[in-house]
Design a protein around this motif. Structure first.
Motif, PDB file in Angstrom:
ATOM      1  N   GLN A   1      -4.625  11.549  15.009  1.00 58.05           N
ATOM      2  CA  GLN A   1      -5.571  11.567  13.888  1.00 58.05           C
ATOM      3  C   GLN A   1      -5.544  12.915  13.177  1.00 58.05           C
ATOM      4  O   GLN A   1      -5.508  12.988  11.940  1.00 58.05           O
ATOM      5  CB  GLN A   1      -6.972  11.271  14.411  1.00 58.05           C
ATOM      6  N   LYS A   2      -5.530  13.978  13.962  1.00 58.34           N
ATOM      7  CA  LYS A   2      -5.497  15.323  13.392  1.00 58.34           C
ATOM      8  C   LYS A   2      -4.207  15.561  12.602  1.00 58.34           C
ATOM      9  O   LYS A   2      -4.226  16.136  11.506  1.00 58.34           O
ATOM     10  CB  LYS A   2      -5.609  16.359  14.522  1.00 58.34           C
ATOM     11  N   ALA A   3      -3.085  15.071  13.158  1.00 63.45           N
ATOM     12  CA  ALA A   3      -1.800  15.221  12.462  1.00 63.45           C
ATOM     13  C   ALA A   3      -1.778  14.418  11.164  1.00 63.45           C
ATOM     14  O   ALA A   3      -1.261  14.884  10.137  1.00 63.45           O
ATOM     15  CB  ALA A   3      -0.662  14.796  13.383  1.00 63.45           C
ATOM     16  N   LEU A   4      -2.351  13.211  11.182  1.00 60.46           N
ATOM     17  CA  LEU A   4      -2.347  12.358   9.989  1.00 60.46           C
ATOM     18  C   LEU A   4      -3.203  12.944   8.870  1.00 60.46           C
ATOM     19  O   LEU A   4      -2.875  12.794   7.688  1.00 60.46           O
ATOM     20  CB  LEU A   4      -2.842  10.954  10.355  1.00 60.46           C
ATOM     21  N   ILE A   5      -4.303  13.600   9.239  1.00 56.56           N
ATOM     22  CA  ILE A   5      -5.130  14.265   8.219  1.00 56.56           C
ATOM     23  C   ILE A   5      -4.316  15.335   7.502  1.00 56.56           C
ATOM     24  O   ILE A   5      -4.340  15.442   6.262  1.00 56.56           O
ATOM     25  CB  ILE A   5      -6.389  14.878   8.873  1.00 56.56           C
ATOM     26  N   ASP A   6      -3.582  16.112   8.281  1.00 57.11           N
ATOM     27  CA  ASP A   6      -2.744  17.160   7.684  1.00 57.11           C
ATOM     28  C   ASP A   6      -1.600  16.555   6.867  1.00 57.11           C
ATOM     29  O   ASP A   6      -1.252  17.075   5.802  1.00 57.11           O
ATOM     30  CB  ASP A   6      -2.182  18.060   8.795  1.00 57.11           C
ATOM     31  N   ILE A   7      -1.021  15.455   7.365  1.00 60.31           N
ATOM     32  CA  ILE A   7       0.082  14.805   6.648  1.00 60.31           C
ATOM     33  C   ILE A   7      -0.403  14.247   5.315  1.00 60.31           C
ATOM     34  O   ILE A   7       0.297  14.331   4.294  1.00 60.31           O
ATOM     35  CB  ILE A   7       0.708  13.697   7.524  1.00 60.31           C
TER      36      ILE A   7
ATOM     37  N   ALA B   1       5.833  15.121   8.397  1.00 58.37           N
ATOM     38  CA  ALA B   1       5.798  14.793   9.829  1.00 58.37           C
ATOM     39  C   ALA B   1       6.535  15.832  10.666  1.00 58.37           C
ATOM     40  O   ALA B   1       6.177  16.064  11.826  1.00 58.37           O
ATOM     41  CB  ALA B   1       6.408  13.412  10.055  1.00 58.37           C
ATOM     42  N   ALA B   2       7.556  16.449  10.099  1.00 60.74           N
ATOM     43  CA  ALA B   2       8.351  17.441  10.832  1.00 60.74           C
ATOM     44  C   ALA B   2       7.519  18.661  11.227  1.00 60.74           C
ATOM     45  O   ALA B   2       7.903  19.397  12.144  1.00 60.74           O
ATOM     46  CB  ALA B   2       9.551  17.873  10.004  1.00 60.74           C
ATOM     47  N   LYS B   3       6.380  18.865  10.566  1.00 69.23           N
ATOM     48  CA  LYS B   3       5.509  19.994  10.901  1.00 69.23           C
ATOM     49  C   LYS B   3       4.742  19.765  12.198  1.00 69.23           C
ATOM     50  O   LYS B   3       4.078  20.672  12.706  1.00 69.23           O
ATOM     51  CB  LYS B   3       4.509  20.240   9.765  1.00 69.23           C
ATOM     52  N   HIS B   4       4.832  18.545  12.735  1.00 69.12           N
ATOM     53  CA  HIS B   4       4.094  18.204  13.956  1.00 69.12           C
ATOM     54  C   HIS B   4       5.061  17.639  15.002  1.00 69.12           C
ATOM     55  O   HIS B   4       5.024  16.445  15.317  1.00 69.12           O
ATOM     56  CB  HIS B   4       2.997  17.187  13.641  1.00 69.12           C
ATOM     57  N   PRO B   5       5.935  18.486  15.543  1.00 75.80           N
ATOM     58  CA  PRO B   5       6.961  17.991  16.476  1.00 75.80           C
ATOM     59  C   PRO B   5       6.402  17.431  17.782  1.00 75.80           C
ATOM     60  O   PRO B   5       7.063  16.628  18.425  1.00 75.80           O
ATOM     61  CB  PRO B   5       7.825  19.242  16.729  1.00 75.80           C
TER      62      PRO B   5
ATOM     63  N   ILE C   1      -5.780   5.437   5.503  1.00 73.05           N
ATOM     64  CA  ILE C   1      -6.388   4.314   6.226  1.00 73.05           C
ATOM     65  C   ILE C   1      -6.181   4.471   7.730  1.00 73.05           C
ATOM     66  O   ILE C   1      -7.093   4.238   8.534  1.00 73.05           O
ATOM     67  CB  ILE C   1      -5.792   2.977   5.739  1.00 73.05           C
ATOM     68  N   LEU C   2      -4.975   4.891   8.121  1.00 73.17           N
ATOM     69  CA  LEU C   2      -4.634   4.981   9.549  1.00 73.17           C
ATOM     70  C   LEU C   2      -5.346   6.128  10.256  1.00 73.17           C
ATOM     71  O   LEU C   2      -5.432   6.131  11.487  1.00 73.17           O
ATOM     72  CB  LEU C   2      -3.119   5.115   9.714  1.00 73.17           C
ATOM     73  N   VAL C   3      -5.838   7.100   9.498  1.00 71.90           N
ATOM     74  CA  VAL C   3      -6.604   8.199  10.104  1.00 71.90           C
ATOM     75  C   VAL C   3      -7.816   7.644  10.850  1.00 71.90           C
ATOM     76  O   VAL C   3      -8.142   8.074  11.964  1.00 71.90           O
ATOM     77  CB  VAL C   3      -7.048   9.210   9.031  1.00 71.90           C
ATOM     78  N   SER C   4      -8.472   6.662  10.249  1.00 72.08           N
ATOM     79  CA  SER C   4      -9.669   6.087  10.870  1.00 72.08           C
ATOM     80  C   SER C   4      -9.338   4.973  11.857  1.00 72.08           C
ATOM     81  O   SER C   4     -10.210   4.548  12.628  1.00 72.08           O
ATOM     82  CB  SER C   4     -10.600   5.534   9.786  1.00 72.08           C
ATOM     83  N   GLN C   5      -8.086   4.496  11.870  1.00 74.53           N
ATOM     84  CA  GLN C   5      -7.708   3.385  12.738  1.00 74.53           C
ATOM     85  C   GLN C   5      -7.260   3.838  14.130  1.00 74.53           C
ATOM     86  O   GLN C   5      -7.513   3.160  15.119  1.00 74.53           O
ATOM     87  CB  GLN C   5      -6.574   2.566  12.094  1.00 74.53           C
ATOM     88  N   THR C   6      -6.580   4.982  14.189  1.00 68.90           N
ATOM     89  CA  THR C   6      -6.021   5.413  15.472  1.00 68.90           C
ATOM     90  C   THR C   6      -7.097   5.954  16.399  1.00 68.90           C
ATOM     91  O   THR C   6      -8.087   6.549  15.956  1.00 68.90           O
ATOM     92  CB  THR C   6      -4.935   6.485  15.256  1.00 68.90           C
ATOM     93  N   GLU C   7      -6.920   5.722  17.706  1.00 71.48           N
ATOM     94  CA  GLU C   7      -7.855   6.228  18.718  1.00 71.48           C
ATOM     95  C   GLU C   7      -7.395   7.555  19.298  1.00 71.48           C
ATOM     96  O   GLU C   7      -8.121   8.176  20.068  1.00 71.48           O
ATOM     97  CB  GLU C   7      -7.994   5.201  19.845  1.00 71.48           C
ATOM     98  N   SER C   8      -6.177   7.978  18.954  1.00 71.31           N
ATOM     99  CA  SER C   8      -5.633   9.239  19.464  1.00 71.31           C
ATOM    100  C   SER C   8      -6.109  10.397  18.598  1.00 71.31           C
ATOM    101  O   SER C   8      -5.846  10.430  17.395  1.00 71.31           O
ATOM    102  CB  SER C   8      -4.103   9.183  19.476  1.00 71.31           C
ATOM    103  N   LYS C   9      -6.799  11.347  19.212  1.00 73.35           N
ATOM    104  CA  LYS C   9      -7.308  12.502  18.470  1.00 73.35           C
ATOM    105  C   LYS C   9      -6.172  13.365  17.923  1.00 73.35           C
ATOM    106  O   LYS C   9      -6.240  13.865  16.799  1.00 73.35           O
ATOM    107  CB  LYS C   9      -8.218  13.345  19.371  1.00 73.35           C
ATOM    108  N   ALA C  10      -5.124  13.548  18.726  1.00 76.67           N
ATOM    109  CA  ALA C  10      -3.992  14.373  18.284  1.00 76.67           C
ATOM    110  C   ALA C  10      -3.290  13.730  17.092  1.00 76.67           C
ATOM    111  O   ALA C  10      -2.932  14.403  16.117  1.00 76.67           O
ATOM    112  CB  ALA C  10      -3.014  14.574  19.439  1.00 76.67           C
TER     113      ALA C  10
ATOM    114  N   VAL D   1       0.853  -1.192   0.000  1.00 79.12           N
ATOM    115  CA  VAL D   1       0.000   0.000   0.000  1.00 79.12           C
ATOM    116  C   VAL D   1       0.891   1.245   0.000  1.00 79.12           C
ATOM    117  O   VAL D   1       1.904   1.288   0.699  1.00 79.12           O
ATOM    118  CB  VAL D   1      -0.932   0.006   1.225  1.00 79.12           C
ATOM    119  N   SER D   2       0.523   2.249  -0.771  1.00 80.44           N
ATOM    120  CA  SER D   2       1.328   3.466  -0.847  1.00 80.44           C
ATOM    121  C   SER D   2       1.302   4.219   0.480  1.00 80.44           C
ATOM    122  O   SER D   2       0.398   4.007   1.312  1.00 80.44           O
ATOM    123  CB  SER D   2       0.817   4.375  -1.964  1.00 80.44           C
ATOM    124  N   ILE D   3       2.276   5.109   0.678  1.00 76.87           N
ATOM    125  CA  ILE D   3       2.350   5.886   1.921  1.00 76.87           C
ATOM    126  C   ILE D   3       1.123   6.780   2.074  1.00 76.87           C
ATOM    127  O   ILE D   3       0.565   6.913   3.175  1.00 76.87           O
ATOM    128  CB  ILE D   3       3.644   6.736   1.944  1.00 76.87           C
ATOM    129  N   VAL D   4       0.649   7.357   0.948  1.00 78.53           N
ATOM    130  CA  VAL D   4      -0.519   8.241   1.014  1.00 78.53           C
ATOM    131  C   VAL D   4      -1.761   7.452   1.426  1.00 78.53           C
ATOM    132  O   VAL D   4      -2.503   7.857   2.330  1.00 78.53           O
ATOM    133  CB  VAL D   4      -0.753   8.930  -0.351  1.00 78.53           C
TER     134      VAL D   4
END
Length: 403
Positions: free
Chosen positions: A99-105, A119-123, A88-97, A80-83
């Motif tokens: 999830q929010k970072a993955l949407i932006d990524i 990822a560097a934009k979310h230290p 897919i992982l946006v809906s899998q994780t239970e961490s709101k923070a 599966v591609s990185i994008v």
């Protein structure tokens, strides 16, 4: 991420207004165009205090981060591609923070940015260790192996941290219980005997006088005690953010009897594990040492890492500054020296990390077996002291009446 308020019309000419999160005003306009909205007016929205995301400590739990890495590595290995994996992982994780970072990524990846840059934009979510190892994985084309290595690293770090937390949880719980019981006795029980003792018109024992005075202080100035505890906690939190002060706090923690050795071994295990992971991912050694200096969470070890980096820049041995420092036992320096000579520094550091992680496991078990009876004796002693201070005068009066 900044929020932008916009007004515009959709493709059917209907008026639309709302807010959208984006890195810049230009990106916000592009996102709205993709949704079919023609922007007429847009401006950055002031973030009210109630709308701000408030977090304390780490934004993402280590356990959630490990699960994310495992799932990410599995998806990449499955082709599966990185994008798509990120989507897919946006809906899998239970961490709101997270999830929010993955949407932006995901949006950043679709714009053509590599994962390391996104990822560097979310230290607060993705530490520098992750960013640099991913960058190395992107360069070598071994992203799945890099993610597996990161998952192993953070999982072992999580296990070591949990061991230490579990060792400290019992004494902290007993200490809190002791404070609660003593407070209850001083505020609710002891005052009921004050008038009785006053009617005795007899000289009270010193221990009884002390407990009665403590009870009076607790009833009168309880709010001051609460403020003092809060002030100490806030002051300690602020002190930890100052590098110079944190250095002395870490120094004291590593020198304190019984606990000090455990803290030292845990810091060495973290240092060795992080360096080993970075070297295994072919991160340049000077850059790896800089990363460890920032993520090791112990200013004493971090200072030695800086000295080791300076020594390497001068063409000296990595192990030399460590050999001169009390925090690094001969086992560590000898293994690192052998790794430098044989070109197997990552393997040697992994063995050092394994050794000290096992030492932390055994040390926490011994500490728990030692502390449990001591805390029980302490709690019994506090309650017994208060009970004795009340019963001794009563026995004296009873004996006086009998005579």
């Amino acid at each position: 991420m900044p929020q932008f308020k916009y007004e515009g019309r959709d493709m059917k000419g209907r008026w639309q207004r709302g807010t959208i999160a984006s890195e810049s005003k230009r990106d916000a306009v592009l996102k709205l165009r993709q949704k079919g909205i023609k922007v007429i007016e847009i401006a950055e929205a002031p973030q009210a205090l109630l709308n701000k995301e408030i977090t304390f400590g780490k934004a993402v739990k280590l356990q959630d981060f490990v699960i994310y890495l495992r799932q990410f590595a599995t998806l990449i290995r499955a082709g599966v591609s990185i994008v798509d994996s990120t989507r897919i992982l946006v809906s899998q994780t239970e961490s709101k923070a997270l999830q929010k970072a993955l949407i932006d990524i995901e949006e950043s990846l679709r714009s053509g940015n590599p994962l390391s840059v996104s990822a560097a934009k979310h230290p607060r979510v993705f530490p520098s260790l992750f960013v640099n190892m991913v960058k190395a994985g992107e360069a070598s084309g071994s992203m799945d192996e890099t993610l597996e290595r990161l998952a192993d690293h953070f999982e072992k770090m999580h296990r070591t941290r949990q061991k230490i937390v579990s060792a400290l949880a019992y004494p902290i719980a007993v200490a809190v219980m002791a404070v609660a019981v003593v407070t209850f006795l001083l505020v609710a029980v002891v005052p009921t005997f004050v008038e009785m003792f006053a009617d005795f018109h007899a000289e009270l024992p010193a221990i009884t006088k002390f407990v009665l005075q403590a009870s009076e202080v607790m009833q009168t100035y309880w709010w001051l005690v609460v403020i003092a505890f809060i002030a100490i906690y806030v002051l300690f939190s602020l002190m930890k953010k100052q590098k110079k002060i944190k250095y002395y706090l870490d120094y004291a923690a590593m020198r304190i009897p019984i606990f000090g050795k455990l803290v030292q071994k845990a810091a060495l295990a973290r240092m060795a594990r992080t360096l080993s992971s970075l070297f295994s991912s072919y991160v340049p050694i000077l850059q790896a040492l800089s990363i460890v200096e920032n993520v090791v969470e112990n200013e004493v070890i971090a200072k030695v890492m800086k000295q080791a980096r300076d020594a390497l820049e001068r063409g000296q041995s990595l192990a030399e500054p460590m050999r001169r420092h009390w925090a690094f036992p001969p086992l560590v320096t000898q293994m690192i020296a052998i790794g430098e000579e044989t070109g197997s520094l990552d393997a040697m550091l992994a063995k050092v990390a394994d050794f000290y992680e096992a030492e932390v496991d055994a040390g926490t078990d011994r500490l728990k077996s030692l502390i449990e009876p001591l805390m029980i004796v302490l709690l019994a002693g506090l309650v017994g002291t208060i009970a004795t201070s009340i019963t001794v005068p009563m026995y004296d009066v009873f004996n006086h009446i009998q005579q």
